[in-house]
Design a protein around this motif. Structure first.
Motif, PDB file in Angstrom:
ATOM      1  N   ILE A  51      10.099   5.653  10.935  1.00  0.00           N
ATOM      2  CA  ILE A  51      10.039   4.270  10.470  1.00  0.00           C
ATOM      3  C   ILE A  51       9.141   3.476  11.404  1.00  0.00           C
ATOM      4  O   ILE A  51       9.270   3.560  12.635  1.00  0.00           O
ATOM      5  N   SER A  74       7.580   5.440   6.756  1.00  0.00           N
ATOM      6  CA  SER A  74       8.000   4.250   6.018  1.00  0.00           C
ATOM      7  C   SER A  74       7.770   3.030   6.905  1.00  0.00           C
ATOM      8  O   SER A  74       8.035   3.070   8.113  1.00  0.00           O
ATOM      9  N   ASN A  76       8.555  -0.987   7.623  1.00  0.00           N
ATOM     10  CA  ASN A  76       9.322  -2.206   7.368  1.00  0.00           C
ATOM     11  C   ASN A  76       8.715  -3.404   8.083  1.00  0.00           C
ATOM     12  O   ASN A  76       9.363  -4.424   8.288  1.00  0.00           O
ATOM     13  N   LEU A  96       9.840  -0.865   3.250  1.00  0.00           N
ATOM     14  CA  LEU A  96      11.151  -0.253   3.413  1.00  0.00           C
ATOM     15  C   LEU A  96      12.255  -1.310   3.412  1.00  0.00           C
ATOM     16  O   LEU A  96      13.321  -1.106   2.827  1.00  0.00           O
ATOM     17  N   ALA A  97      11.988  -2.440   4.039  1.00  0.00           N
ATOM     18  CA  ALA A  97      12.942  -3.556   4.057  1.00  0.00           C
ATOM     19  C   ALA A  97      12.227  -4.789   3.518  1.00  0.00           C
ATOM     20  O   ALA A  97      11.726  -5.614   4.277  1.00  0.00           O
ATOM     21  N   THR A 106       1.801  -6.700   2.567  1.00  0.00           N
ATOM     22  CA  THR A 106       2.481  -5.580   3.199  1.00  0.00           C
ATOM     23  C   THR A 106       1.488  -4.764   4.025  1.00  0.00           C
ATOM     24  O   THR A 106       1.798  -4.292   5.119  1.00  0.00           O
TER      25      THR A 106
END
Length: 374
Positions: A51, A74, A76, A96-97, A106
């Motif tokens: 992450i 991923s 976030n 992811l979040a 993003t």
């Protein structure tokens, strides 16, 4: 083995050894990705895992190219690339979040060249704020075979020269799929918009183009074989402050929607609008139309307008005085060039000033149709 041959074998050995060193696989995590990127060499592949939070990659140029394998990563937090050249990102899950951090994109790519994203997944919360990937002041960009879900905007191209956007899917967008702004030589082909869920105040388009005031008009934009379904407009080029674009091609697109602007090129010049199919969904309040008001020297032919298809088989060249093509099915002029009246099309207030000049023509057309039907 003579000396010359031995030397050749030795040289070949070292050349192969150097090539293998230049194409290394490098592992990186959230903690190490910045330093690994800074040390990477031409031809390397960086393999991300885990992450990742906010990640900034900057100031590197790869003549032969650098691959970032993000298939096991991923994000976030925002991924930013600035002043990079020759980077291909494969895979990855971005969002992811989902949250406010996505309002400013993003993934953002600024002042870069030869940057590609392939087979990536971008996800928002579907609340009308989150945005996907954006390229600003860049050249030679590619987004292919990627998925965008629950985002206000999937891809934005802003002041870009040479871009290819192809085979991407936009699902449950809260507004637009692709925006192309102040750019040149951009192709968007074989993209799909489906299941749009407009957020409050949104005016969604699958693909929308516009120029900027006091900047050269957009040019050489091609929208080819894209598909739009549902509660969205299709493929549109609008500009309330100036003409819309030069050499805009909208060819072979499929629009099956409930909104009025199916294919539209407002104030376009030397453009080609051909082979598009427009179908109005059952129960829609407004008919989906093709509109090319203003501009000049635009070739418009072989477009089908449903729900009962009406095919325009005769090519013609539009100019500012043109008001429509004759429908073979009804015998009346279909208003495919020019706006319908303001009462028929719920455009934003900025368009109402432009609609006034066409309102009278729409009224007269309806009266003629009513008399013919009597």
């Amino acid at each position: 083995m003579n000396a010359i041959l031995r030397r050749g074998v030795v040289c070949l050995f070292f050349a192969n050894a150097q090539a293998s060193v230049a194409a290394a696989d490098l592992s990186a995590t959230n903690e190490t990705v910045k330093s690994v990127f800074a040390a990477a060499k031409d031809g390397d592949t960086i393999i991300l895992s885990g992450i990742f939070g906010r990640t900034n990659l900057a100031n590197r140029s790869f003549a032969k190219g650098l691959t970032i394998d993000a298939s096991k990563a991923s994000f976030n937090g925002q991924l930013t690339m600035r002043s990079v050249v020759g980077v291909t990102v494969r895979g990855g899950f971005y969002g992811l979040a989902p949250g406010d951090w996505q309002n400013g994109l993003t993934v953002r790519v600024d002042f870069s060249d030869r940057v590609s994203f392939l087979n990536a997944t971008f996800v928002g919360a579907g609340i009308g704020k989150e945005r996907g990937i954006g390229f600003v002041d860049s050249t030679n960009v590619l987004v292919k075979s990627s998925r965008f879900t629950g985002l206000r905007g999937g891809i934005s191209i802003d002041t870009v020269t040479n871009a290819m956007l192809t085979e991407n899917n936009f699902m449950k967008s809260t507004s637009d799929g692709i925006n192309i702004v102040n750019s040149h030589n951009v192709t968007a082909k074989s993209n799909l918009c489906k299941g749009t869920v407009p957020s409050l105040g949104a005016h969604p388009d699958c693909i929308q183009l516009w120029s900027l005031k006091d900047q050269p008009m957009q040019s050489d934009i091609m929208l080819l074989n894209n598909k739009a379904y549902g509660e969205t407009q299709g493929f549109t080029s609008f500009d309330p402050d100036a003409a819309s674009g030069i050499r805009i091609s909208m060819i072979g697109n499929w629009v099956e929607t409930s909104m009025p602007q199916g294919v539209a090129c407002y104030g376009c010049f030397d453009s080609v609008i051909t082979g598009n199919t427009l179908i109005t969904l059952p129960g829609a309040q407004y008919r989906t139309y093709l509109r090319v008001p203003g501009g000049s020297n635009n070739i418009i032919e072989d477009n089908v307008i449903g729900p009962l298809p009406v095919k325009f088989t005769t090519a013609f060249v539009s100019d500012a005085s043109a008001v429509g093509a004759r429908s073979l099915a009804t015998g009346f002029a279909e208003p495919i060039i020019g706006f319908a009246s303001a009462g028929e099309v719920p455009e934003p207030a900025v368009w109402l000033q432009l609609l006034v000049g066409f309102g009278l023509a729409g009224t007269l057309l309806r009266r003629c149709q009513a008399l013919a039907a009597a």
